[in-house]
Design a protein around this motif. Structure first.
Motif, PDB file in Angstrom:
ATOM      1  N   SER A   1       2.758   6.581  19.107  1.00 51.78           N
ATOM      2  CA  SER A   1       1.922   6.641  20.302  1.00 51.78           C
ATOM      3  C   SER A   1       0.432   6.796  20.007  1.00 51.78           C
ATOM      4  O   SER A   1      -0.392   6.145  20.674  1.00 51.78           O
ATOM      5  N   PRO A   2      -0.010   7.625  19.041  1.00 55.38           N
ATOM      6  CA  PRO A   2      -1.464   7.690  18.763  1.00 55.38           C
ATOM      7  C   PRO A   2      -2.041   6.344  18.354  1.00 55.38           C
ATOM      8  O   PRO A   2      -3.124   5.950  18.820  1.00 55.38           O
ATOM      9  N   SER A   3      -1.316   5.607  17.508  1.00 52.88           N
ATOM     10  CA  SER A   3      -1.792   4.286  17.073  1.00 52.88           C
ATOM     11  C   SER A   3      -1.797   3.302  18.230  1.00 52.88           C
ATOM     12  O   SER A   3      -2.737   2.501  18.382  1.00 52.88           O
ATOM     13  N   LEU A   4      -0.754   3.355  19.056  1.00 49.92           N
ATOM     14  CA  LEU A   4      -0.677   2.447  20.200  1.00 49.92           C
ATOM     15  C   LEU A   4      -1.799   2.721  21.203  1.00 49.92           C
ATOM     16  O   LEU A   4      -2.389   1.789  21.754  1.00 49.92           O
ATOM     17  N   ILE A   5      -2.069   4.002  21.438  1.00 50.32           N
ATOM     18  CA  ILE A   5      -3.160   4.362  22.355  1.00 50.32           C
ATOM     19  C   ILE A   5      -4.499   3.890  21.791  1.00 50.32           C
ATOM     20  O   ILE A   5      -5.352   3.356  22.513  1.00 50.32           O
ATOM     21  N   TRP A   6      -4.698   4.074  20.490  1.00 53.21           N
ATOM     22  CA  TRP A   6      -5.929   3.615  19.841  1.00 53.21           C
ATOM     23  C   TRP A   6      -6.083   2.104  19.993  1.00 53.21           C
ATOM     24  O   TRP A   6      -7.158   1.611  20.368  1.00 53.21           O
ATOM     25  N   LEU A   7      -5.019   1.337  19.711  1.00 53.91           N
ATOM     26  CA  LEU A   7      -5.074  -0.109  19.837  1.00 53.91           C
ATOM     27  C   LEU A   7      -5.325  -0.534  21.282  1.00 53.91           C
ATOM     28  O   LEU A   7      -6.069  -1.485  21.539  1.00 53.91           O
ATOM     29  N   LEU A   8      -4.731   0.185  22.218  1.00 50.67           N
ATOM     30  CA  LEU A   8      -4.887  -0.159  23.622  1.00 50.67           C
ATOM     31  C   LEU A   8      -6.333  -0.011  24.071  1.00 50.67           C
ATOM     32  O   LEU A   8      -6.900  -0.936  24.680  1.00 50.67           O
ATOM     33  N   PHE A   9      -6.953   1.127  23.759  1.00 52.35           N
ATOM     34  CA  PHE A   9      -8.286   1.425  24.277  1.00 52.35           C
ATOM     35  C   PHE A   9      -9.407   0.788  23.454  1.00 52.35           C
ATOM     36  O   PHE A   9     -10.478   0.504  23.993  1.00 52.35           O
TER      37      PHE A   9
ATOM     38  N   THR B   1       7.107   8.384  19.754  1.00 52.08           N
ATOM     39  CA  THR B   1       6.238   9.557  19.682  1.00 52.08           C
ATOM     40  C   THR B   1       5.309   9.479  18.473  1.00 52.08           C
ATOM     41  O   THR B   1       4.116   9.788  18.562  1.00 52.08           O
ATOM     42  N   MET B   2       5.854   9.030  17.343  1.00 54.32           N
ATOM     43  CA  MET B   2       5.045   8.910  16.131  1.00 54.32           C
ATOM     44  C   MET B   2       4.033   7.774  16.240  1.00 54.32           C
ATOM     45  O   MET B   2       2.922   7.862  15.716  1.00 54.32           O
TER      46      MET B   2
ATOM     47  N   MET C   1      20.846   7.472  18.913  1.00 46.53           N
ATOM     48  CA  MET C   1      20.048   6.243  18.870  1.00 46.53           C
ATOM     49  C   MET C   1      18.811   6.365  19.775  1.00 46.53           C
ATOM     50  O   MET C   1      17.696   6.033  19.391  1.00 46.53           O
ATOM     51  N   ILE C   2      19.051   6.851  21.021  1.00 47.38           N
ATOM     52  CA  ILE C   2      17.948   7.012  21.962  1.00 47.38           C
ATOM     53  C   ILE C   2      16.941   8.032  21.448  1.00 47.38           C
ATOM     54  O   ILE C   2      15.722   7.857  21.557  1.00 47.38           O
ATOM     55  N   ARG C   3      17.479   9.102  20.834  1.00 48.24           N
ATOM     56  CA  ARG C   3      16.602  10.126  20.283  1.00 48.24           C
ATOM     57  C   ARG C   3      15.743   9.564  19.160  1.00 48.24           C
ATOM     58  O   ARG C   3      14.559   9.890  19.037  1.00 48.24           O
ATOM     59  N   THR C   4      16.325   8.682  18.347  1.00 51.85           N
ATOM     60  CA  THR C   4      15.583   8.061  17.245  1.00 51.85           C
ATOM     61  C   THR C   4      14.462   7.171  17.783  1.00 51.85           C
ATOM     62  O   THR C   4      13.345   7.162  17.268  1.00 51.85           O
ATOM     63  N   ILE C   5      14.780   6.404  18.840  1.00 52.04           N
ATOM     64  CA  ILE C   5      13.771   5.529  19.446  1.00 52.04           C
ATOM     65  C   ILE C   5      12.631   6.343  20.029  1.00 52.04           C
ATOM     66  O   ILE C   5      11.447   6.016  19.867  1.00 52.04           O
ATOM     67  N   ARG C   6      12.984   7.453  20.726  1.00 50.86           N
ATOM     68  CA  ARG C   6      11.946   8.324  21.285  1.00 50.86           C
ATOM     69  C   ARG C   6      11.065   8.914  20.199  1.00 50.86           C
ATOM     70  O   ARG C   6       9.833   9.001  20.356  1.00 50.86           O
ATOM     71  N   ALA C   7      11.703   9.324  19.094  1.00 47.08           N
ATOM     72  CA  ALA C   7      10.931   9.877  17.984  1.00 47.08           C
ATOM     73  C   ALA C   7       9.984   8.838  17.401  1.00 47.08           C
ATOM     74  O   ALA C   7       8.828   9.144  17.073  1.00 47.08           O
ATOM     75  N   ALA C   8      10.462   7.586  17.292  1.00 43.02           N
ATOM     76  CA  ALA C   8       9.613   6.511  16.762  1.00 43.02           C
ATOM     77  C   ALA C   8       8.413   6.262  17.674  1.00 43.02           C
ATOM     78  O   ALA C   8       7.280   6.115  17.210  1.00 43.02           O
TER      79      ALA C   8
END
Length: 283
Positions: A13-21, A10-11, A1-8
């Motif tokens: 993160s680029p969109s989240l970083i884009w939205l953040l900045f 990770t996938m 379960m934790i591995r699945t959350i980390r994978a999600a």
């Protein structure tokens, strides 16, 4: 379960970083600036003040805001009136469907400024429309169409019509035709079947089209600049002038934040009154 959350994560993160900045931080900065004190000529004193919001809702700017809302709402309504029959025709066009959709997309391939400049040629006193009306005897002298609210509404309708056609078409295209067949079997006339079945089922498309038409139409300033020569203003003109001409960052930030809140409210209403299936289809 934790591995699945980390994978999600990770996938995403680029969109989240884009939205953040490029979204959250700029909007947050605008929100902070809107509550600061204006020192004049772009000067900012980081002292809490609501002067920008009082100015935004003052009589001077309230009239322009209300005027913008009326013009954008009227333009959106006319877009619905024009777009719905066209979208309905495309949805039932059979083999011509793709060609008609391509024609709807053609305006996106042309610069928006060029499209609006074309209307200057059409609407001026010696333009094609006035010349044609005089030639066939409908009018005796040229009509004043440029530099008027009519020109603004025409520009809004022409500029944002494709944004209304496509969501409505998406709703009509995915509609289950068996409902219409059942209504016909039960003796409903085509018009009654349209009112009771087709129109309600296409309501999410109308709502989505209204959302993505009204909000940009409210803030656009190119149309009023070109078709009225800057004589008539909308909210977008005030925001631009506040930042560029008056150097009043507080007022520009306040109006920008108010428009952002309007967008968020519209999105909330869209989510609240449409199903997840409809949202996935339209978005």
């Amino acid at each position: 379960m934790i591995r699945t959350i980390r994978a999600a994560y990770t996938m995403l993160s680029p969109s989240l970083i884009w939205l953040l900045f490029f979204l959250i931080i700029p909007v947050g900065f605008i929100a902070v600036i809107s509550f600061t004190t204006n020192l004049g000529f772009g000067g900012i004193l980081y002292k809490f003040s609501t002067d920008a919001y009082r100015l935004a809702f003052s009589t001077l700017y309230a009239k322009v805001i209300w005027q913008s809302i009326v013009w954008a709402a009227l333009g959106t309504f006319l877009c619905i009136v024009i777009a719905y029959p066209f979208a309905y025709f495309i949805a039932n066009a059979g083999k011509w469907k793709n060609m008609l959709l391509l024609l709807v997309m053609v305006p996106f391939w042309t610069n928006f400024l060029i499209l609006i400049y074309a209307w200057i040629i059409l609407l001026n006193s010696q333009g094609l429309i006035n010349s044609l009306l005089i030639k066939i005897g409908i009018i005796a002298e040229p009509l004043t169409m440029l530099y008027s609210p009519y020109a603004v509404i025409i520009g809004i309708v022409y500029g944002f019509l494709p944004f209304m056609i496509l969501p409505i078409y998406a709703s009509l295209e995915q509609m289950d035709r068996s409902y219409l067949e059942a209504a016909e079997d039960l003796g409903a006339t085509p018009f009654r079947a349209f009112l009771k079945i087709t129109l309600p089922l296409s309501a999410p498309g109308i709502f989505a089209g209204s959302l993505i038409t009204f909000v940009p139409a409210l803030s656009v300033f190119v149309i009023t600049d070109l078709l009225t020569g800057g004589k008539l203003l909308m909210v977008g003109n005030i925001i631009r002038d506040a930042f560029v001409v008056e150097m009043n960052w507080q007022l520009g930030s306040a109006l920008s934040l108010l428009l952002t809140i309007l967008v968020l409210i519209s999105i909330y209403l869209f989510i609240k009154f449409t199903s997840s299936k409809d949202r996935n289809l339209l978005l």
